[in-house]
Design a protein around this motif. Sequence first.
Motif, PDB file in Angstrom:
ATOM      1  N   VAL A  79     122.855 -39.478 -18.632  1.00 15.40           N
ATOM      2  CA  VAL A  79     121.989 -37.957 -19.189  1.00 15.40           C
ATOM      3  C   VAL A  79     120.561 -38.254 -18.656  1.00 15.40           C
ATOM      4  N   ARG A  80     120.064 -37.095 -18.310  1.00 12.19           N
ATOM      5  CA  ARG A  80     118.619 -36.949 -17.707  1.00 12.19           C
ATOM      6  C   ARG A  80     118.301 -35.694 -18.180  1.00 12.19           C
ATOM      7  N   ASP A  81     116.737 -35.612 -18.191  1.00 13.25           N
ATOM      8  CA  ASP A  81     116.133 -34.487 -18.720  1.00 13.25           C
ATOM      9  C   ASP A  81     115.609 -33.990 -17.426  1.00 13.25           C
ATOM     10  N   SER A  82     114.732 -32.822 -17.613  1.00 16.71           N
ATOM     11  CA  SER A  82     114.265 -31.973 -16.457  1.00 16.71           C
ATOM     12  C   SER A  82     113.445 -32.812 -15.271  1.00 16.71           C
ATOM     13  N   THR A  83     113.031 -34.127 -15.807  1.00 15.99           N
ATOM     14  CA  THR A  83     112.035 -34.736 -15.114  1.00 15.99           C
ATOM     15  C   THR A  83     112.989 -36.022 -14.217  1.00 15.99           C
ATOM     16  N   GLY A  84     114.068 -36.168 -15.031  1.00 14.95           N
ATOM     17  CA  GLY A  84     114.945 -37.458 -14.350  1.00 14.95           C
ATOM     18  C   GLY A  84     115.768 -36.594 -13.347  1.00 14.95           C
ATOM     19  N   ILE A  85     116.339 -35.403 -13.433  1.00 12.20           N
ATOM     20  CA  ILE A  85     117.173 -34.656 -12.624  1.00 12.20           C
ATOM     21  C   ILE A  85     116.355 -34.408 -11.275  1.00 12.20           C
ATOM     22  N   LEU A  86     115.247 -34.464 -11.280  1.00 14.02           N
ATOM     23  CA  LEU A  86     114.451 -33.827 -10.074  1.00 14.02           C
ATOM     24  C   LEU A  86     114.596 -35.353  -9.144  1.00 14.02           C
ATOM     25  N   GLU A  87     114.795 -36.502  -9.700  1.00 12.97           N
ATOM     26  CA  GLU A  87     114.884 -37.596  -8.914  1.00 12.97           C
ATOM     27  C   GLU A  87     115.998 -37.778  -8.246  1.00 12.97           C
ATOM     28  N   LEU A  88     117.113 -36.728  -8.649  1.00 13.25           N
ATOM     29  CA  LEU A  88     118.485 -37.160  -7.682  1.00 13.25           C
ATOM     30  C   LEU A  88     118.480 -37.077  -6.122  1.00 13.25           C
ATOM     31  N   GLU A  89     119.016 -37.619  -5.558  1.00 13.30           N
ATOM     32  CA  GLU A  89     118.973 -37.627  -4.019  1.00 13.30           C
ATOM     33  C   GLU A  89     120.402 -37.332  -3.637  1.00 13.30           C
ATOM     34  N   SER A  90     121.231 -37.114  -4.492  1.00 18.58           N
ATOM     35  CA  SER A  90     122.845 -36.765  -4.253  1.00 18.58           C
ATOM     36  C   SER A  90     123.346 -35.667  -5.188  1.00 18.58           C
ATOM     37  N   ILE A  91     124.229 -34.979  -4.736  1.00 19.83           N
ATOM     38  CA  ILE A  91     124.682 -33.786  -5.721  1.00 19.83           C
ATOM     39  C   ILE A  91     125.684 -34.261  -6.582  1.00 19.83           C
ATOM     40  N   PRO A  92     125.553 -34.350  -7.816  1.00 12.62           N
ATOM     41  CA  PRO A  92     126.607 -34.702  -8.679  1.00 12.62           C
ATOM     42  C   PRO A  92     127.732 -33.559  -8.611  1.00 12.62           C
TER      43      PRO A  92
END
Length: 446
Positions: A153-166
């Motif tokens: 689970v990520r919030d709007s801040t955490g999801i911005l750190e993704l470097e690959s596409i889920p």
Amino acid sequence: MHDLIVIGAGPGGYEAALHAARLGKSVLLAEKQYLGGTCLNVGCIPTKSLLHAAHLFELAQQAGEAGVVIQGKPSFDMAVAARRKNQVVGQLTRGVGSLLQSAKVEVVMGAARLVAPGKVEVAGKTYETRNVLIATGSRPARPPIPGLDSPSVRDSTGILELESIPPRLAIIGAGVIGLEFASLFASVGSKVHVVEMLDRVAPGADLEVAAALQKMLKKRGVEFSLAAKVKRIAGGTLHYERGGQELSLEADCILSATGRAPVVQGLGLEDLKVDFSPKGIRSDERSRTNVPGVWACGDVTGRCLLAHAAVREGQVAVNNMFGQPDRMSYRAMPCVIYTHPEVAWAGLTEEEARERGIEFTAERKPLRVAGRYLIECDKEPGFCKVIMGARHREVLGVHIIGARCSEMIWGAAALIEAELRAPDIAKIIFPHPTVSEAIKDTLLAH
Ligand code: FAD
Ligand code: NAI
């Protein structure tokens, strides 16, 4: 002794500090984390950078129709898009630092706290001031859903750190944040499923426009479960209830986008008897709190969680504290959802006009009536809807879904704020060929 201490360097705080400094006042700005606040670092700017990249990717896939030949199949590199996003954020936040420096605003990094009337403590030092402006913003709300702390689970801040596409993304909440990320990840190939407890998407937007947005996102592969309440999360499984049925869905990443909570803790508000609740600091249309000399603007008031609202509320506070009476108006607040297609509106929705017992007429026109839209944006069947007072034919609300509308809505807001009527609008010249001609057609259809 300072004239003003601003707590929080988001758009509300830093713009207010600059405004006061330009009026010749001595200003200290305290910031505990980053210049630019949520908006520049983890909000408006990074999301729009990624949405732009995702849209370019979609356009690249359609380029052949316009005669542009791309050898091979375009692909999307999330790590490159993230790097570009970080560059933009860096450039803008450094820009804020330079602006503050040249305006001679004293910036102190550290968590600030009101310790006594006219006294603020930051980084172990106490400063005296005639006025305090609280602009501490908001943070992601954490609904009481068991399993929300699961690593998936990520919030709007955490999801911005993704470097690959889920490959599979589940989103809790079909508000602005949920919809913008749904659009972004659907564009780059994720299978997106949005679970929303209301029976509609985009609360706050005109219902007809919101339904059209949902339909268009659905066409692009986004699945919606409405009137569905998330009950618990176990690893990557989201359990929810809809119509009395227990359902579940599997995801590689779960975004929690269930609203934002004002940052009111740890500021010493209780000791100074500043009136606040978990919904925010209570402030009036002059940005005053109940305590003289203590002002509030932006998300921390919980009133209108938009960057441009924060900026204007901060400006109103500064004007009032330094003897220029000013009032905030929310009547024509421009609102935008930066999905593809975009949604933008200002003024009353049809539902609001009806609730208020206003006699009105509503007209709609497809944006395709404008040649420019047909040329550039034909894939998105956008439309414009205008709500006008039945008697005086004054503009009450303008709602648009389709490309370019974020750039046009300020004009609609100006018409509403200036209380212009249909005959005045008929004299305004709109450039040709532009998408905005469709708005003029809708305005004049009344
Ligand atoms: P913030 O920007 O939250 O800034 C508050 C600052 O105060 C922070 O830097 C924080 O560190 C600091 N602070 C807090 N407590 C203290 C303390 N005790 N001492 C010192 N400093 C403190 N709005 C739009 O208009 N358009 C958009 O496109 C848009 N997109 C968004 C996308 C996302 C993902 C999110 C989360 C938000 C978005 N928003 C958007 C909303 C927008 O970011 C906020 O409305 C805006 O940032 C509010 O500004 P603010 O100055 O009130 O607070
Ligand atoms: P929101 O309040 O707009 O939407 C949250 C949604 O989550 C609601 O529809 C709510 O019904 C739903 N929800 C809450 N709990 C739920 C549950 N347990 N199960 C299912 N659904 C649930 O909040 P959001 O999207 O988090 O955005 C916060 C604020 O940030 C917005 O109010 C907006 O002002 C600002 N923002 C503005 C943007 C813009 O201007 N383009 C972009 C992003 C954010």
